[in-house]
Design a protein around this motif. Structure first.
Motif, PDB file in Angstrom:
ATOM      1  N   GLY A   1       2.162   3.218   9.564  1.00  0.00           N
ATOM      2  CA  GLY A   1       1.130   2.866   9.122  1.00  0.00           C
ATOM      3  C   GLY A   1       0.378   4.582   9.303  1.00  0.00           C
ATOM      4  N   LYS A   2       1.100   5.540   9.025  1.00  0.00           N
ATOM      5  CA  LYS A   2       0.934   7.013   9.117  1.00  0.00           C
ATOM      6  C   LYS A   2       1.055   7.620   7.563  1.00  0.00           C
ATOM      7  CE  LYS A   2       1.217   8.957  13.323  1.00  0.00           C
ATOM      8  NZ  LYS A   2       1.368   6.855  14.161  1.00  0.00           N
ATOM      9  N   SER A   3      -0.121   8.385   7.220  1.00  0.00           N
ATOM     10  CA  SER A   3       0.039   8.867   6.251  1.00  0.00           C
ATOM     11  C   SER A   3       0.467  10.074   4.943  1.00  0.00           C
ATOM     12  CB  SER A   3      -1.724   8.843   5.701  1.00  0.00           C
ATOM     13  OG  SER A   3      -2.167   7.286   5.533  1.00  0.00           O
ATOM     14  N   VAL A   4       0.386  10.336   4.464  1.00  0.00           N
ATOM     15  CA  VAL A   4       1.000  11.895   4.159  1.00  0.00           C
ATOM     16  C   VAL A   4       0.171  13.117   4.425  1.00  0.00           C
ATOM     17  CG1 VAL A   4       0.975  13.295   2.036  1.00  0.00           C
ATOM     18  CG2 VAL A   4       2.131  11.387   1.873  1.00  0.00           C
ATOM     19  N   GLY A   5       0.637  13.718   5.128  1.00  0.00           N
ATOM     20  CA  GLY A   5       0.374  14.863   5.946  1.00  0.00           C
ATOM     21  C   GLY A   5       0.000  14.887   7.043  1.00  0.00           C
ATOM     22  N   GLU A   6       0.261  13.609   8.051  1.00  0.00           N
ATOM     23  CA  GLU A   6      -0.083  13.334   9.779  1.00  0.00           C
ATOM     24  C   GLU A   6       0.544  13.839  10.008  1.00  0.00           C
ATOM     25  OE1 GLU A   6      -1.575   9.948  11.063  1.00  0.00           O
ATOM     26  OE2 GLU A   6      -2.237   9.058   8.878  1.00  0.00           O
ATOM     27  N   ILE A   7       1.113  13.918  11.986  1.00  0.00           N
ATOM     28  CA  ILE A   7       2.168  13.678  12.312  1.00  0.00           C
ATOM     29  C   ILE A   7       2.227  13.124  12.943  1.00  0.00           C
ATOM     30  CG2 ILE A   7       2.856  15.871  14.138  1.00  0.00           C
ATOM     31  CD1 ILE A   7       2.617  17.708  11.878  1.00  0.00           C
ATOM     32  N   ALA A   8       2.938  12.430  13.384  1.00  0.00           N
ATOM     33  CA  ALA A   8       3.548  11.602  13.962  1.00  0.00           C
ATOM     34  C   ALA A   8       5.023  12.141  15.081  1.00  0.00           C
ATOM     35  CB  ALA A   8       4.936  10.551  13.169  1.00  0.00           C
ATOM     36  N   GLU A   9       4.017  11.635  16.653  1.00  0.00           N
ATOM     37  CA  GLU A   9       4.887  12.513  17.431  1.00  0.00           C
ATOM     38  C   GLU A   9       5.746  10.532  18.179  1.00  0.00           C
ATOM     39  OE1 GLU A   9       4.095  12.660  21.923  1.00  0.00           O
ATOM     40  OE2 GLU A   9       2.872  15.309  20.748  1.00  0.00           O
ATOM     41  N   ILE A  10       7.297  11.062  18.292  1.00  0.00           N
ATOM     42  CA  ILE A  10       7.773  10.246  18.061  1.00  0.00           C
ATOM     43  C   ILE A  10       8.930  10.743  19.640  1.00  0.00           C
ATOM     44  CG2 ILE A  10      10.326   9.008  17.081  1.00  0.00           C
ATOM     45  CD1 ILE A  10       8.847   9.687  14.373  1.00  0.00           C
ATOM     46  N   THR A  11       9.459   9.744  19.881  1.00  0.00           N
ATOM     47  CA  THR A  11       9.744   9.622  21.554  1.00  0.00           C
ATOM     48  C   THR A  11      11.272   9.134  21.437  1.00  0.00           C
ATOM     49  OG1 THR A  11       8.096   9.081  23.119  1.00  0.00           O
ATOM     50  CG2 THR A  11       9.716   8.858  23.988  1.00  0.00           C
ATOM     51  N   VAL A  12      12.180  10.056  21.336  1.00  0.00           N
ATOM     52  CA  VAL A  12      13.390   9.979  21.088  1.00  0.00           C
ATOM     53  C   VAL A  12      14.741   9.571  22.701  1.00  0.00           C
ATOM     54  CG1 VAL A  12      13.572   9.516  18.245  1.00  0.00           C
ATOM     55  CG2 VAL A  12      14.136  11.142  19.870  1.00  0.00           C
ATOM     56  N   PRO A  13      15.323   9.446  22.573  1.00  0.00           N
ATOM     57  CA  PRO A  13      16.205   9.802  23.322  1.00  0.00           C
ATOM     58  C   PRO A  13      15.915  10.958  24.554  1.00  0.00           C
ATOM     59  CG  PRO A  13      17.334   7.969  22.742  1.00  0.00           C
ATOM     60  CD  PRO A  13      16.452   8.285  21.236  1.00  0.00           C
ATOM     61  N   ALA A  14      16.731  11.929  23.434  1.00  0.00           N
ATOM     62  CA  ALA A  14      15.912  13.381  23.342  1.00  0.00           C
ATOM     63  C   ALA A  14      14.786  14.204  24.235  1.00  0.00           C
ATOM     64  CB  ALA A  14      17.112  14.623  22.659  1.00  0.00           C
ATOM     65  N   GLY A  15      13.991  13.295  23.876  1.00  0.00           N
ATOM     66  CA  GLY A  15      12.499  13.830  24.662  1.00  0.00           C
ATOM     67  C   GLY A  15      11.666  12.915  23.260  1.00  0.00           C
ATOM     68  N   LYS A  16      10.545  13.890  23.007  1.00  0.00           N
ATOM     69  CA  LYS A  16       9.448  14.046  22.152  1.00  0.00           C
ATOM     70  C   LYS A  16       9.526  14.491  20.691  1.00  0.00           C
ATOM     71  CE  LYS A  16       6.530  11.709  25.093  1.00  0.00           C
ATOM     72  NZ  LYS A  16       5.366  11.147  24.555  1.00  0.00           N
ATOM     73  N   ILE A  17       9.704  14.240  19.557  1.00  0.00           N
ATOM     74  CA  ILE A  17      10.032  15.392  18.735  1.00  0.00           C
ATOM     75  C   ILE A  17       8.445  15.110  17.703  1.00  0.00           C
ATOM     76  CG2 ILE A  17      11.315  15.392  16.370  1.00  0.00           C
ATOM     77  CD1 ILE A  17      13.783  14.651  17.389  1.00  0.00           C
ATOM     78  N   GLU A  18       8.029  15.787  16.740  1.00  0.00           N
ATOM     79  CA  GLU A  18       7.339  15.765  15.806  1.00  0.00           C
ATOM     80  C   GLU A  18       7.563  15.965  14.836  1.00  0.00           C
ATOM     81  OE1 GLU A  18       4.692  18.849  17.085  1.00  0.00           O
ATOM     82  OE2 GLU A  18       3.438  17.633  18.161  1.00  0.00           O
ATOM     83  N   PHE A  19       7.448  15.026  13.777  1.00  0.00           N
ATOM     84  CA  PHE A  19       7.562  14.831  12.070  1.00  0.00           C
ATOM     85  C   PHE A  19       6.102  14.825  11.159  1.00  0.00           C
ATOM     86  CE2 PHE A  19      11.268  12.675  14.172  1.00  0.00           C
ATOM     87  CZ  PHE A  19      12.525  13.370  13.637  1.00  0.00           C
ATOM     88  N   GLU A  20       6.558  16.080  10.774  1.00  0.00           N
ATOM     89  CA  GLU A  20       4.902  15.664   9.667  1.00  0.00           C
ATOM     90  C   GLU A  20       5.278  15.154   7.821  1.00  0.00           C
ATOM     91  OE1 GLU A  20       2.707  18.461   6.489  1.00  0.00           O
ATOM     92  OE2 GLU A  20       3.425  19.030   7.708  1.00  0.00           O
TER      93      GLU A  20
ATOM     94  N   ASP B   1       0.899  -0.927  -0.501  1.00  0.00           N
ATOM     95  CA  ASP B   1       0.229   0.356  -0.022  1.00  0.00           C
ATOM     96  C   ASP B   1       0.761   1.064   0.232  1.00  0.00           C
ATOM     97  OD1 ASP B   1      -1.797   2.048   0.459  1.00  0.00           O
ATOM     98  OD2 ASP B   1      -2.489   0.986   2.503  1.00  0.00           O
ATOM     99  N   MET B   2       0.746   1.911  -1.174  1.00  0.00           N
ATOM    100  CA  MET B   2       1.188   3.247  -1.043  1.00  0.00           C
ATOM    101  C   MET B   2       1.309   4.338  -0.127  1.00  0.00           C
ATOM    102  SD  MET B   2       4.184   2.596  -3.015  1.00  0.00           S
ATOM    103  CE  MET B   2       4.560   4.904  -3.779  1.00  0.00           C
ATOM    104  N   SER B   3      -0.260   4.004   0.513  1.00  0.00           N
ATOM    105  CA  SER B   3      -0.576   5.623   1.088  1.00  0.00           C
ATOM    106  C   SER B   3       0.141   5.633   1.728  1.00  0.00           C
ATOM    107  CB  SER B   3      -1.994   5.338   0.241  1.00  0.00           C
ATOM    108  OG  SER B   3      -2.821   4.064   1.867  1.00  0.00           O
TER     109      SER B   3
END
Length: 157
Positions: free
Chosen positions: A132-151, A82-84
């Motif tokens: 599992g995310k799609s284009v335009g969604e924001i992924a909040e990711i917990t990394v050792p430095a804290g939480k980062i949001e990626f679009e 699935d490309m979406s």
């Protein structure tokens, strides 16, 4: 029970080649080292012989481990994915919401991961957050430095 891992065609071929190299060339080299050490006399006080035998044991364990990985390896058919949504083998262009920095990663199996070429393991924190995310969604990711949001900007294969 061994874990099934998914590979690209390139990654699977590389795994097979490495296993073949270990079974032939390296195994032969270790056998020669053992023979040379054995020719030097008393085996009870021969450190070279002990080291060569230990290297042989470690090498055989590595061959066994790689054989198991290869037995449980599966080739992903990219045409049926699935490309979406972000999946294994997806190439994902993401933007850090806070800094505006963009980066591109391909999600691959652990053994194929290589940050220099932009390939990250599907088991890494960033990849897990993107799956599992799609284009335009924001992924909040917990990394050792804290939480980062990626679009998610773009998904391709």
């Amino acid at each position: 029970m061994a874990e099934v891992s998914y590979y690209t065609k390139e990654g699977l071929e590389k795994l097979k080649e490495e296993l073949q190299y270990l079974k032939t060339t390296v195994r032969s080299d270790i056998s020669k080292q053992i023979a040379e050490a054995r020719d030097k006399g008393d085996l009870s006080e021969n450190a070279e012989y002990d080291a060569a035998k230990e290297a042989q044991g470690l090498h055989e364990a590595r061959i066994s481990q790689m054989s198991e990985v290869l037995a449980n390896a599966r080739l992903l058919d990219e045409s049926k994915l699935d490309m979406s949504k972000v999946l294994a083998l997806s190439i994902v262009k993401i933007k850090n919401v806070k800094s505006g920095a963009t980066m591109s990663y391909q999600l691959v199996s652990e053994s194929e991961a290589d940050m220099k070429t932009g390939k990250i393991s599907v088991t890494s924190p960033i990849a897990k957050g993107l799956l599992g995310k799609s284009v335009g969604e924001i992924a909040e990711i917990t990394v050792p430095a804290g939480k980062i949001e990626f679009e998610i900007m773009e998904i391709s294969r």
